[in-house]
Design a protein around this motif. Structure first.
Motif, PDB file in Angstrom:
ATOM      1  N   THR A  57       0.838  -1.189   0.000  1.00  0.00           N
ATOM      2  CA  THR A  57       0.000   0.000   0.000  1.00  0.00           C
ATOM      3  C   THR A  57       0.881   1.249   0.000  1.00  0.00           C
ATOM      4  OG1 THR A  57      -0.121   0.264   2.400  1.00  0.00           O
ATOM      5  CG2 THR A  57      -1.690  -1.278   1.379  1.00  0.00           C
ATOM      6  N   SER A  58       0.245   2.387  -0.171  1.00  0.00           N
ATOM      7  CA  SER A  58       0.993   3.646  -0.170  1.00  0.00           C
ATOM      8  C   SER A  58       1.555   3.983   1.200  1.00  0.00           C
ATOM      9  CB  SER A  58       0.082   4.784  -0.650  1.00  0.00           C
ATOM     10  OG  SER A  58      -1.047   4.913   0.212  1.00  0.00           O
ATOM     11  N   GLN A  59       1.041   3.338   2.257  1.00  0.00           N
ATOM     12  CA  GLN A  59       1.512   3.599   3.614  1.00  0.00           C
ATOM     13  C   GLN A  59       2.572   2.599   4.066  1.00  0.00           C
ATOM     14  OE1 GLN A  59       0.507   6.316   5.374  1.00  0.00           O
ATOM     15  NE2 GLN A  59      -0.593   6.849   3.498  1.00  0.00           N
ATOM     16  N   ALA A  60       2.949   1.678   3.189  1.00  0.00           N
ATOM     17  CA  ALA A  60       3.887   0.624   3.577  1.00  0.00           C
ATOM     18  C   ALA A  60       5.282   1.185   3.830  1.00  0.00           C
ATOM     19  CB  ALA A  60       3.935  -0.446   2.497  1.00  0.00           C
ATOM     20  N   PHE A  61       5.999   0.509   4.708  1.00  0.00           N
ATOM     21  CA  PHE A  61       7.371   0.878   5.062  1.00  0.00           C
ATOM     22  C   PHE A  61       8.258  -0.324   4.719  1.00  0.00           C
ATOM     23  CE2 PHE A  61      10.566   1.536   8.684  1.00  0.00           C
ATOM     24  CZ  PHE A  61      11.294   2.475   7.957  1.00  0.00           C
ATOM     25  N   PRO A  62       8.685  -0.466   3.443  1.00  0.00           N
ATOM     26  CA  PRO A  62       9.423  -1.666   3.028  1.00  0.00           C
ATOM     27  C   PRO A  62      10.732  -1.861   3.781  1.00  0.00           C
ATOM     28  CG  PRO A  62       9.471   0.027   1.307  1.00  0.00           C
ATOM     29  CD  PRO A  62       8.477   0.479   2.326  1.00  0.00           C
ATOM     30  N   GLU A  63      11.357  -0.769   4.232  1.00  0.00           N
ATOM     31  CA  GLU A  63      12.606  -0.920   4.988  1.00  0.00           C
ATOM     32  C   GLU A  63      12.391  -1.658   6.297  1.00  0.00           C
ATOM     33  OE1 GLU A  63      11.383   1.840   3.766  1.00  0.00           O
ATOM     34  OE2 GLU A  63      12.896   2.931   2.587  1.00  0.00           O
ATOM     35  N   GLY A  64      11.142  -1.677   6.783  1.00  0.00           N
ATOM     36  CA  GLY A  64      10.853  -2.351   8.044  1.00  0.00           C
ATOM     37  C   GLY A  64      10.258  -3.732   7.873  1.00  0.00           C
ATOM     38  N   PHE A  65      10.263  -4.258   6.644  1.00  0.00           N
ATOM     39  CA  PHE A  65       9.670  -5.577   6.399  1.00  0.00           C
ATOM     40  C   PHE A  65      10.373  -6.650   7.218  1.00  0.00           C
ATOM     41  CE2 PHE A  65      10.039  -9.631   4.208  1.00  0.00           C
ATOM     42  CZ  PHE A  65       8.711  -9.997   4.120  1.00  0.00           C
TER      43      PHE A  65
END
Length: 279
Positions: free
Chosen positions: A121-129
């Motif tokens: 989503t637009s609110q996702a934080f991929p660095e924190g996956f």
């Protein structure tokens, strides 16, 4: 087999193995013998029927009805050849369709499941996956995975994996041997010292040589020191946690790092005084 509740899903419905204990000839050694027997075609099969797809058994295989069990015998019903249980993973957080997904292939990768979940989503934080397997976080660079699906950094998933895509976090948590635990807003260029200063600095007894940073994806980095001098400090990134440990009250052995630090400090002071005197 019927007394044991019947065949389980995925069992080979065609045959079983009967193991019988055999007493060795006069030497006291106990061995065993095994024989395969054909199961009745009338045994009910749970789930999809496998009997027809597995092919016929050898004609010489004795039928189960002709084999009398003896006291102590063990009966084994094996899984059908190439049978695989359904393997499931859970996707939670900032994807379009979170939920439980059944892996479609033995080698299905992270990028494939995230694509099936509709992407981030637009609110996702991929660095924190985080990929959590057996309650342990596996460090994954999701940005690299999304940039190169199927590459070396794109892990093959396993049954029970949990894929967590967090919401964006623009703060840094600082805790441990600091004046006060705090969470500060990350700003570009923020260093380790800046984050610790925002928490009031370190307290007496802080073990500065073991300061660590845990990043949002679960990976960690620590201060690097040599001969008592710091030559590398971890980066600070959004969503990370800075931890300042406390020095143990009684440390075994001699603290070379502290001693060398003091020696270097005294040497530097003496050199400054000598230069000032000879001017």
């Amino acid at each position: 087999v019927l007394l044991a509740g019947g065949l389980a899903y995925g069992a080979d419905p065609r045959l079983a193995e009967v193991v019988t204990t055999v007493q060795g000839a006069g030497d006291g050694v106990i061995t065993s013998s095994s024989r395969r027997v054909g199961l009745s075609s009338e045994l009910p099969e749970p789930g999809p029927f496998l009997r027809d797809s597995l092919g016929p058994l050898p004609a010489a295989l004795p039928p189960a009805e002709s084999v009398a069990l003896e006291n102590g015998d063990e009966v084994y019903v094996r899984a059908a050849p190439d049978f695989r249980e359904l393997r499931r993973v859970q996707v939670v957080g900032e994807v379009l369709t979170p939920g439980t997904y059944v892996l479609q292939r033995m080698d299905e990768r992270l990028s494939s499941v995230l694509a099936r979940a509709g992407g981030l989503t637009s609110q996702a934080f991929p660095e924190g996956f985080r990929l959590i397997r057996d309650s342990i976080t596996v460090g994954v660079d999701l940005l690299s995975v999304l940039a190169s699906p199927g590459g070396r950094g794109d892990p093959v998933l396993a049954d029970g994996d949990r894929l967590v895509v967090p919401v964006s976090d623009a703060t840094v948590l600082v805790r441990g041997a600091v004046e006060f635990d705090t969470r500060v807003v990350y700003r570009p260029g923020m260093g380790l010292g800046d984050a610790i200063s925002a928490a009031g600095g370190t307290r007496p007894g802080a073990e500065k040589s073991r300061i660590s940073v845990e990043y949002a994806n679960g990976s960690r980095s620590t201060v690097k020191r040599f001969l008592g001098l710091t030559y590398s400090t971890p980066d600070v990134r959004p969503g990370s946690t800075v931890f300042v440990p406390t020095r143990p009250e009684s440390s075994a052995g001699f603290d070379w790092n502290s001693a060398l630090t003091r020696i270097l400090a005294v040497t530097s002071t003496m050199a400054t005084l000598i230069i000032a005197i000879h001017r």
